[in-house]
Motif scaffolding. Sequence first.
Motif, mmCIF file in Angstrom:
data_model
loop_
_atom_site.group_PDB
_atom_site.id
_atom_site.type_symbol
_atom_site.label_atom_id
_atom_site.label_comp_id
_atom_site.label_asym_id
_atom_site.label_seq_id
_atom_site.Cartn_x
_atom_site.Cartn_y
_atom_site.Cartn_z
ATOM 1 N N PHE A 110 32.779 34.554 35.833
ATOM 2 C CA PHE A 110 33.819 33.601 36.227
ATOM 3 C C PHE A 110 34.520 33.931 37.546
ATOM 4 O O PHE A 110 34.574 33.073 38.434
ATOM 5 C CB PHE A 110 34.839 33.442 35.086
ATOM 6 N N PRO A 111 35.052 35.156 37.747
ATOM 7 C CA PRO A 111 35.741 35.419 39.028
ATOM 8 C C PRO A 111 34.818 35.246 40.232
ATOM 9 O O PRO A 111 35.218 34.675 41.252
ATOM 10 C CB PRO A 111 36.180 36.881 38.913
ATOM 11 N N ALA A 112 33.568 35.706 40.099
ATOM 12 C CA ALA A 112 32.634 35.605 41.222
ATOM 13 C C ALA A 112 32.355 34.147 41.563
ATOM 14 O O ALA A 112 32.441 33.732 42.715
ATOM 15 C CB ALA A 112 31.339 36.334 40.885
ATOM 16 N N VAL A 113 32.055 33.353 40.537
ATOM 17 C CA VAL A 113 31.753 31.936 40.761
ATOM 18 C C VAL A 113 32.968 31.237 41.360
ATOM 19 O O VAL A 113 32.857 30.452 42.311
ATOM 20 C CB VAL A 113 31.360 31.255 39.434
ATOM 21 N N LEU A 114 34.121 31.550 40.808
ATOM 22 C CA LEU A 114 35.360 30.936 41.293
ATOM 23 C C LEU A 114 35.524 31.164 42.787
ATOM 24 O O LEU A 114 35.740 30.218 43.559
ATOM 25 C CB LEU A 114 36.540 31.546 40.527
ATOM 26 N N TRP A 115 35.382 32.409 43.207
ATOM 27 C CA TRP A 115 35.687 32.712 44.614
ATOM 28 C C TRP A 115 34.596 32.273 45.559
ATOM 29 O O TRP A 115 34.887 31.865 46.688
ATOM 30 C CB TRP A 115 36.055 34.179 44.782
ATOM 31 N N LEU A 172 38.290 41.344 42.165
ATOM 32 C CA LEU A 172 38.765 42.377 41.246
ATOM 33 C C LEU A 172 40.081 41.966 40.594
ATOM 34 O O LEU A 172 40.287 42.194 39.398
ATOM 35 C CB LEU A 172 38.919 43.706 41.986
ATOM 36 N N CYS A 173 40.972 41.342 41.398
ATOM 37 C CA CYS A 173 42.270 40.953 40.843
ATOM 38 C C CYS A 173 42.115 39.850 39.799
ATOM 39 O O CYS A 173 42.724 39.911 38.723
ATOM 40 C CB CYS A 173 43.199 40.477 41.952
ATOM 41 N N SER A 174 41.303 38.844 40.091
ATOM 42 C CA SER A 174 41.207 37.773 39.090
ATOM 43 C C SER A 174 40.458 38.246 37.853
ATOM 44 O O SER A 174 40.719 37.768 36.744
ATOM 45 C CB SER A 174 40.602 36.483 39.666
ATOM 46 N N HIS A 175 39.557 39.212 38.056
ATOM 47 C CA HIS A 175 38.900 39.777 36.871
ATOM 48 C C HIS A 175 39.913 40.526 36.005
ATOM 49 O O HIS A 175 39.931 40.382 34.773
ATOM 50 C CB HIS A 175 37.780 40.723 37.307
ATOM 51 N N ALA A 176 40.772 41.299 36.678
ATOM 52 C CA ALA A 176 41.801 42.041 35.938
ATOM 53 C C ALA A 176 42.750 41.079 35.230
ATOM 54 O O ALA A 176 43.226 41.366 34.128
ATOM 55 C CB ALA A 176 42.578 42.940 36.884
ATOM 56 N N ALA A 177 43.004 39.923 35.848
ATOM 57 C CA ALA A 177 43.887 38.947 35.218
ATOM 58 C C ALA A 177 43.289 38.431 33.916
ATOM 59 O O ALA A 177 43.994 38.212 32.937
ATOM 60 C CB ALA A 177 44.140 37.785 36.176
ATOM 61 N N LEU A 178 41.991 38.266 33.895
ATOM 62 C CA LEU A 178 41.338 37.741 32.696
ATOM 63 C C LEU A 178 41.449 38.711 31.529
ATOM 64 O O LEU A 178 41.635 38.300 30.386
ATOM 65 C CB LEU A 178 39.859 37.465 32.972
ATOM 66 N N ILE A 179 41.306 40.012 31.833
ATOM 67 C CA ILE A 179 41.372 40.975 30.743
ATOM 68 C C ILE A 179 42.770 41.558 30.598
ATOM 69 O O ILE A 179 42.996 42.441 29.773
ATOM 70 C CB ILE A 179 40.335 42.111 30.924
ATOM 71 N N SER A 205 46.000 48.165 36.735
ATOM 72 C CA SER A 205 44.828 48.739 37.406
ATOM 73 C C SER A 205 44.594 48.165 38.797
ATOM 74 O O SER A 205 43.848 48.736 39.589
ATOM 75 C CB SER A 205 43.585 48.527 36.535
ATOM 76 N N VAL A 206 45.177 47.005 39.091
ATOM 77 C CA VAL A 206 44.885 46.397 40.389
ATOM 78 C C VAL A 206 46.115 46.301 41.286
ATOM 79 O O VAL A 206 46.112 45.575 42.270
ATOM 80 C CB VAL A 206 44.262 44.992 40.237
ATOM 81 N N LEU A 207 47.146 47.051 40.936
ATOM 82 C CA LEU A 207 48.370 46.969 41.735
ATOM 83 C C LEU A 207 48.106 47.335 43.196
ATOM 84 O O LEU A 207 48.575 46.668 44.117
ATOM 85 C CB LEU A 207 49.426 47.901 41.139
ATOM 86 N N GLY A 208 47.292 48.393 43.401
ATOM 87 C CA GLY A 208 46.949 48.816 44.759
ATOM 88 C C GLY A 208 46.234 47.716 45.510
ATOM 89 O O GLY A 208 46.461 47.501 46.701
ATOM 90 N N TRP A 209 45.380 47.002 44.794
ATOM 91 C CA TRP A 209 44.631 45.910 45.423
ATOM 92 C C TRP A 209 45.544 44.799 45.898
ATOM 93 O O TRP A 209 45.287 44.161 46.909
ATOM 94 C CB TRP A 209 43.582 45.356 44.460
ATOM 95 N N MET A 210 46.609 44.561 45.110
ATOM 96 C CA MET A 210 47.536 43.511 45.517
ATOM 97 C C MET A 210 48.182 43.864 46.855
ATOM 98 O O MET A 210 48.305 43.030 47.743
ATOM 99 C CB MET A 210 48.647 43.320 44.476
ATOM 100 N N TYR A 211 48.546 45.148 46.987
ATOM 101 C CA TYR A 211 49.143 45.576 48.257
ATOM 102 C C TYR A 211 48.135 45.446 49.387
ATOM 103 O O TYR A 211 48.470 45.027 50.495
ATOM 104 C CB TYR A 211 49.645 47.017 48.156
#
Lengths: 227, 223
Positions: free
Chosen positions: A55-60, A186-193, A198-204
């Motif tokens: 899902f995240p891959a297809v979405l983006w 990675l962020c939208s995948h983390a949102a799903l689960i 785990s993705v706070l660094g990615w947000m920055y």
Amino acid sequence: MPNYWRKVFLVYRKDLRDEFRTFDNLLATLVFGAMLVFIFSFAFQLADVETQQAFPAVLWVSIFFSSMLAIQRSFAKEKDNGALDALLLATGDRGIIFLAKFFCNLTVLVVFEIVVVPLLWIFIGVNTLGSFDILLFMVSLLLGSWGLAAIGTMLNGITIQIPSARLLFPILMFPLLVPLLIGVILCSHAALIGSRASVLGWMYLLLAFDLLFTLAPLILFDYVLEG
Amino acid sequence: MRQVRTSLLLWVLVVLLPLNIYIIFNYAPVEKTMGVVQKVFYFHVASAWIGLLAFVVVFLSSILYLWNREERVNRLAFASAEIGTIFISGTLLTGPLWAYPIWNTWWTWDPRLTTTLVLWFMYVAYIALQGGGATETRKRLAAVYGIISFINVPLVFFSARWWRSIHPIVVSGEGIGLDPKMRLAMFASLGTFSLLYAYLLSLRVKTLELQERIKVLRAEVDS
């Protein structure tokens, strides 16, 4: 300073109005996005792939491709009748034009996502088992669209000045978008689960990426729209 | 004067290139576990180094071009991008040759591999943007692209690094994890490749210059 932002707002309003009056571009983007989403989910069903993982891959990938269509016109429409020169005269600052076009493209992308993301959600049949982190999902969508709109606007300003170089737009755009692609998927995948920590660094990182590619064009746009 | 310098460089390279090959294959020892495949390392690392160096040259001359608008500077940027593409292609081709026997896969999404591939794409995009018979506009726009894509390189690298990494780190903050003889071979490769880059660059800049002169002369004849 208020004058600066007023000008940005006026150009933004003009562009947005144009976008919704000549509805064909927005419509084409929406239909294209819906079709992409349909083709992807259908193809995965046929190959019996675990679609929820994809899902995240297809979405983006869908958003990336559709954004090309959405953004492609933002400077092209100024080419006719020398509207760009008039715009330059009226605003007196190329940064204003960049910001206005950027906000307009961002708005169009958000409208696009409001339609297409739920569609994909339904087609793929996402089942989150109650751990879905909707806030993180929204934020990652917003950060991703921000970066896309910023880079797209900048590069569109570059490609419209070269005749017969339409194909250049995606070629220039995609290599620059790689860090964004990694981050948002990675962020939208983390949102799903539902694992926000785990993705706070990615947000920055995404935020830094977006800010960088919004501020750098403000300086470089003087050279892009020269003469 | 430049003519002399270029041909001098050529003669130095005629001596150094075979010497470098000799050092790599006869002087440096064969690696214990990887065997002879490891020899590709010397070409791989040197090409990657030139790829990066060429990209830095593109970046700096792009900034300079936007500032002073000298044809000379733009020619340097374009020539450097072309040569950088060739060396990066070399890196991307030699990597899998080593990776298949050692990692048992041709390709993996390691930060360095990812960054190198993205670098290659950006080079190609830069060359496409600048085009063959570049106009003033294209040169200016390519310079802007040369600057933003350079800013993007560290971002690509760190994002890919956060994501995953299996590439061997030979040169790190704590020194170089190599046998002294191998180290010498590596530096010999780096030096030789750098000279090769300088030679190709000066040659390419000259051909671009001549191309432009031909254009001017032809225009004069036509009119």
